[in-house]
Structures are given as structure tokens and as C-alpha cells.
Design a protein around this motif. Sequence first.
Motif, short mmCIF file in Angstrom:
data_model
loop_
_atom_site.label_atom_id
_atom_site.label_comp_id
_atom_site.label_asym_id
_atom_site.label_seq_id
_atom_site.Cartn_x
_atom_site.Cartn_y
_atom_site.Cartn_z
N GLU A 196 0.83 -1.21 0.00
CA GLU A 196 0.00 0.00 0.00
C GLU A 196 0.87 1.26 0.00
O GLU A 196 0.56 2.24 -0.69
CB GLU A 196 -0.93 0.00 1.23
N HIS A 197 1.93 1.23 0.76
CA HIS A 197 2.86 2.36 0.82
C HIS A 197 3.54 2.53 -0.55
O HIS A 197 3.63 3.63 -1.08
CB HIS A 197 3.89 2.09 1.92
N ASN A 198 3.96 1.40 -1.12
CA ASN A 198 4.70 1.47 -2.38
C ASN A 198 3.86 1.99 -3.54
O ASN A 198 4.38 2.65 -4.43
CB ASN A 198 5.27 0.08 -2.72
N ILE A 199 2.58 1.68 -3.50
CA ILE A 199 1.70 2.17 -4.56
C ILE A 199 1.74 3.71 -4.60
O ILE A 199 1.85 4.32 -5.66
CB ILE A 199 0.25 1.66 -4.34
N VAL A 200 1.71 4.33 -3.41
CA VAL A 200 1.73 5.80 -3.36
C VAL A 200 3.08 6.33 -3.84
O VAL A 200 3.15 7.33 -4.56
CB VAL A 200 1.44 6.30 -1.93
N ILE A 201 4.16 5.64 -3.45
CA ILE A 201 5.50 6.07 -3.88
C ILE A 201 5.60 6.03 -5.41
O ILE A 201 6.09 6.96 -6.06
CB ILE A 201 6.60 5.19 -3.25
N ARG A 202 5.08 4.93 -6.01
CA ARG A 202 5.14 4.82 -7.48
C ARG A 202 4.31 5.90 -8.15
O ARG A 202 4.69 6.45 -9.18
CB ARG A 202 4.67 3.43 -7.92
N ARG A 203 3.16 6.21 -7.55
CA ARG A 203 2.31 7.26 -8.14
C ARG A 203 3.02 8.61 -8.09
O ARG A 203 3.03 9.36 -9.07
CB ARG A 203 0.97 7.32 -7.41
N TRP A 220 13.33 10.30 4.04
CA TRP A 220 13.31 8.86 4.30
C TRP A 220 12.27 8.57 5.39
O TRP A 220 12.15 9.32 6.35
CB TRP A 220 14.70 8.42 4.74
N ILE A 221 11.51 7.53 5.20
CA ILE A 221 10.43 7.20 6.15
C ILE A 221 10.78 5.91 6.90
O ILE A 221 11.11 4.91 6.27
CB ILE A 221 9.09 7.05 5.40
N PRO A 222 10.72 5.91 8.24
CA PRO A 222 11.05 4.68 8.99
C PRO A 222 10.13 3.53 8.56
O PRO A 222 8.93 3.73 8.39
CB PRO A 222 10.79 5.06 10.45
N PRO A 223 10.71 2.32 8.39
CA PRO A 223 9.94 1.17 7.90
C PRO A 223 8.64 0.90 8.67
O PRO A 223 7.63 0.54 8.08
CB PRO A 223 10.91 0.00 8.04
N GLU A 224 8.69 1.09 9.99
CA GLU A 224 7.49 0.80 10.79
C GLU A 224 6.27 1.61 10.37
O GLU A 224 5.14 1.22 10.63
CB GLU A 224 7.75 1.08 12.29
N LEU A 225 6.51 2.76 9.74
CA LEU A 225 5.39 3.63 9.39
C LEU A 225 4.86 3.37 7.98
O LEU A 225 3.86 3.96 7.57
CB LEU A 225 5.82 5.11 9.50
N ARG A 226 5.52 2.50 7.24
CA ARG A 226 5.18 2.38 5.81
C ARG A 226 3.96 1.50 5.57
O ARG A 226 4.04 0.39 5.07
CB ARG A 226 6.39 1.82 5.05
N GLU A 227 2.80 2.01 5.94
CA GLU A 227 1.56 1.25 5.77
C GLU A 227 0.51 2.08 5.04
O GLU A 227 -0.66 1.70 4.98
CB GLU A 227 1.00 0.81 7.13
N ASN A 228 0.90 3.24 4.51
CA ASN A 228 -0.04 4.20 3.93
C ASN A 228 -1.17 4.51 4.91
O ASN A 228 -2.35 4.41 4.60
CB ASN A 228 -0.62 3.69 2.60
N ARG A 229 -0.78 4.87 6.12
CA ARG A 229 -1.76 5.28 7.11
C ARG A 229 -1.46 6.72 7.54
O ARG A 229 -1.57 7.05 8.70
CB ARG A 229 -1.70 4.34 8.33
#
Length: 571
Positions: A264-271, A308-317
Motif C-alpha cells: 500500500e505504501h509502495n503504490i503511493v511512492i510509485r504514483r 526517508w520514512i522509517p519502515p514501521e510507518l510504511r503502511e499508507n496510514r
Amino acid sequence: MQNTEIARRFTEYADLLEIDGANSFRVRAYRNAARTIEDHTSSIADVVHDAPATLTELPGIGKDLAEKIVAVVDSGEFDALTDIRKKIPAGVHEMLKLPGIGPKKVAALFHELGLTTLDMLKTAAETGKVAELKGFGKKTAQSILEGLTQIEQTGHRFLLADVKPAADEILTDLLQLEGVDRGEVAGSCRRHKETVGDLDVLVTADMSDAVMDALAAHRLVEKVLARGPTKQRVRLKIGIEMDLRVVPDESYGAAMQYFTGSKEHNIVIRRRAQERGLKVNEYGVFRDDVLVCGKDESDIYTAVDLPWIPPELRENRGEIELAEKNKLPKLVEVKDLKGDLHMHTTATDGVATIREMVEAAKAKGYQYIAITDHSQRVSMANGLNAERLRKHWKEIDKVRGQISGIEVLNGIECDILEDATMDLADDVLAEADWVIAVLHYGLKQPAEKIHDRLMNAIRNPHVNLIGHPTGRLLGKRPGAAVRFNDVFKAAKDHGVMMEINAHPQRLDLDDIQAAAAKEMGIPIVINTDAHSTQGLEMMPWGIYQARRAGLEAKDVANTKSWAQFKTLLRK
Ligand code: DGT
Ligand code: CA
Ligand code: CA
């Protein structure tokens, strides 16, 4: 190798022996050994390396067990364990995960009905075969079906704490190989999610063959499932599967970002990349098919105009929005903690004395702790009535007088009974320095009733903290139906704090609930709920959950100095 991992081999062996019908003395010897190892205050692996002859000085460890411990530390298993695993299928051992099903019942399912997988068990329970089995009946069959549904819903996921050490060990070993420069455990494990579906490991190397061979031959690996030029999938002996990907150094950051997820996080990064005329994939950041960057993970975030975003937060929340405004939280760390306010002693179901717990906490550098043994309702754990509790507090006073440099609170983990009253009278609770109120029984009550119970506890003038608020056990039982909005509002009004229980099977509050509590300005306390001095080492799992909730040190009450924390105690 950590003590808990070594202990787990012996617990597994005892389980399998018991299913196999071995005599109860032998079974108990291995269970006791597991407990001795788990509760040992220093590293058993170090003992094996430095002074293996002293192993037999440990309680209940004879020559035979000592040899097996050495074998586990050296190779991850011992011959007898390997042999019995062949005899009793993994699916049979898995049946032990079901609530209320012990080795004797599993043995009956295996030997008498020939069931070897959870699927077979489900069919047998549905068709009434299980209910007919001696010692089972309709009720047991029903609870087996409920347990199976619970396992299905959470999927075949593993507790983070059960698999992270194995992933870290494999990574460490791969990083020793010549030609391997960088590597990391990615996926949900890097995001420190409470459960993990499979492990994802990345390393850089120009030639992948040696890395693949090393993984295939690794002592923790059971079987290679698939192998391609840059990717290999294996199953570990502990049951979880692992993907290893070998990437060139110039793609390492891009691969890390991609395989850390979440999806979910990666989708936003790609967009965001597309909006800037870029393409992001696991190989790098490209403009018109020309590689722009991808060597380091921060390159990818820089390319889409984010820190850079800490991995724990990468949930698109909401992390992308915070990053955009440069308002990412500075996440809490283990080293921020100054106290631990939930632990047990030999007075109830702990294995260490008050003194041992205080000394261990002091050695960790804590400024304060609370000793919080069980109240009387938990008779299984030898819970304390008013009289025993008052005597116990006197014992704590004594130890307090003998050990300086750490504040020790006279606490209690008091049950909130099924009828919503507290397990101990107000005049007793009034004498405590620290009261944790918890639900242990009647977790299946309707939401209305659960609500009344929590509200009564919160309104009680002596209650400081709601411990493990839902009572869930990951993969075992869901938590109570808590109406968090209203509970948090009341907690705020009455100055009651909320716990993140760090036990890997609890992690309760979870990340989403803890984020909501933070939002409302409720102080959160992260506690280990230790039942031994080793149990004090469980703090990282709670910290991970807090980080996933976006908590900073200032949101966590037990990061405060004793002088500051003290002021929160008055309600
Ligand atoms: P898990 O294994 O279920 O606990 O969760 P993850 O997050 O480790 O998921 P996994 O192992 O399926 O994939 C690892 C990461 O790889 C995932 O977080 C994001 C990335 N990934 C995997 N499949 C896809 C996909 O189809 N699309 C995108 N965008 N990313 C993917
Ligand atoms: Ca994964
Ligand atoms: Ca995967």
C-alpha cells in the motif's frame, strides 16, 4: 542463539515426546530443562562456548541434557529431536496451537483418527468424528472448529519474535561471505509487524551462486523450494518460508524500498514518481528508461520529494502526508525507557524473587519499576488475597530498604471481575503505589458488558493503568470487544494510562489502538509483564509496536525520569 530459541527446541521435543506417549517423567525433564534455559539470566550459548562443563551445574541439567544443549547451540537441533520430528508430522504438532488442546488430545487425534494436518482435523470435527472420540465430546469439537477458524483468519502467520532471530542469524551469516557487501531483512519483518507471513532477505553480490549455496546449506534451512538466477525460496526448520534476493549494488536501495513494502505504501511512492515523470521499480528510479538512482534507499524518497520514512510507518496510514509536511515523528527507542511497570515474582506465577527482579531491573539501568503480582481471582497463578498482598508488599518494602538507586512501587495486577467489580476491595487498592486493572476472564462477554467493566475500573480512584486492554493472544484468541473511543475518553478524564504489553503474543494495545490513544493525549506505558528476569528483555517487541503507532518518547510515560513520572501517579 538466544535462550528462548534454545528453550523452544526442548519444549518442542517434550511436546512431541508427549504426543508419542513417552513416560511423564521424561517429558517433565525436558519441560523443566526448557524453563531452566529460558529463565537463565545470562546467555546459555555463551556458557556453551566458554565453559560447557558447567552446564551440568544448572538445576535439572544432567550430562545427557547438557550434550543436547551443546548440540542445539552448534547445529540448531539434536539427533533425538530430528528423529522424532520424522515420526510425528509437523501438522500434528501444529494442533497444539488450538486452545484447550494438549498433547494427550493431539495424540488421540493422531493415533486413533490418523489425522496429520489441520485440514484433516477440520473435516473430522465437522463430520462428528472428533466428538465421538473418548474424552472429546461436542463441546471440544466445537472449540476445535473455533480455534481452526481463528488460525485461518490470521493465516499461517508467525509471531515476529519467533522468526526475527532466525532471519537476523541467516543475514549475519550471509554477510560474512566473500563478495557480499550489504544486506538486510526486508518485508513485514523489517516493518516490525506483530506477525510475519514470510521472510524476505536481500543481499548484494555480483555472483549469486555462492550466496544461494550458502543459504541452501544453512543450519536453519530445512529445504530449498525454488531456485532461480537471483532468487531462492527456502523453508526454515521453524516452519516459515524465506525469499532471498541477490541484487547488484546499484539497485540495492531500490530493492530494499520495494521489498520492505508495504504494498500500500509502495503504490503511493510509485504514483508520486509517475507525477514527476519518473518510474520506480525494484531495480531503481528511471527517467526515460535511464537509471537515475537506486543505490541507497533514501535516493528513492529523495526522488519523489520526501524524507526517508522509517519502515514501521510504511503502511499508507498517513505517513506520506506527514513526510510531505516534514512532520514525521521521532519514534521512541528502547534506550528511551526508564522503567518497567508490570512484572511478576514467585509470590504468584513468576520464577524470580522480588530481590532478583529488582536487581535485574537495576542492572538494566531503570530508575523505577513496579512489582505487580496477580490478584486472588487468578487462582491458577496463585493470585493474592488482601492478606497475602499486604504481606507481599512488606517483603517489597524490605528489599527496597536493601537496594538503593531504584524506586520500587508496591503494585498489583488486579482483575476486573465478570460482574464489573474489582477483585480487591478499595481499601486494599488505596494502599498500593500502582494499580493495573485487567480483564482475564469473561473476554467473550458482549461489548456492553465489557464496556461496563472497563468503565468501572477507569472510574475507580485507585486504578492507574489498564493492562493488556483487549486480552487477545495472537493466533490463539481474539481480544474482548472494547469500545475504544469511549474507553479512551473516560481514561483521559480520569487520568488513567493505557498499556502496550510487550509480550510478543500480546502486543496489546495494538498499533492502531495505540495511535488512537496518542491522538487523545493518553499517556501510554510500555511494559514487559515479565515472569522472570529474562522476561525483562521483551521490551523491544513493545517498542516496535509503539513505533508502528507513531509514538515518540514524549507519548510514552515510562520514558520520563522518576521525578516526572511520579507526578502522573496522583489521579
Ligand atoms: P507478509 O510476508 O505477509 O508478512 O508481508 P510482506 O509485507 O512481507 O509481504 P510479501 O512478503 O508478500 O512481500 C514483501 C514486499 O514486497 C511487500 O511488502 C511489498 C513488495 N511486494 C510484493 N509483491 C508486490 C506486488 O505485487 N506489488 C508491489 N507493489 N509490491 C509488492
Ligand atoms: Ca514477507
Ligand atoms: Ca515474500
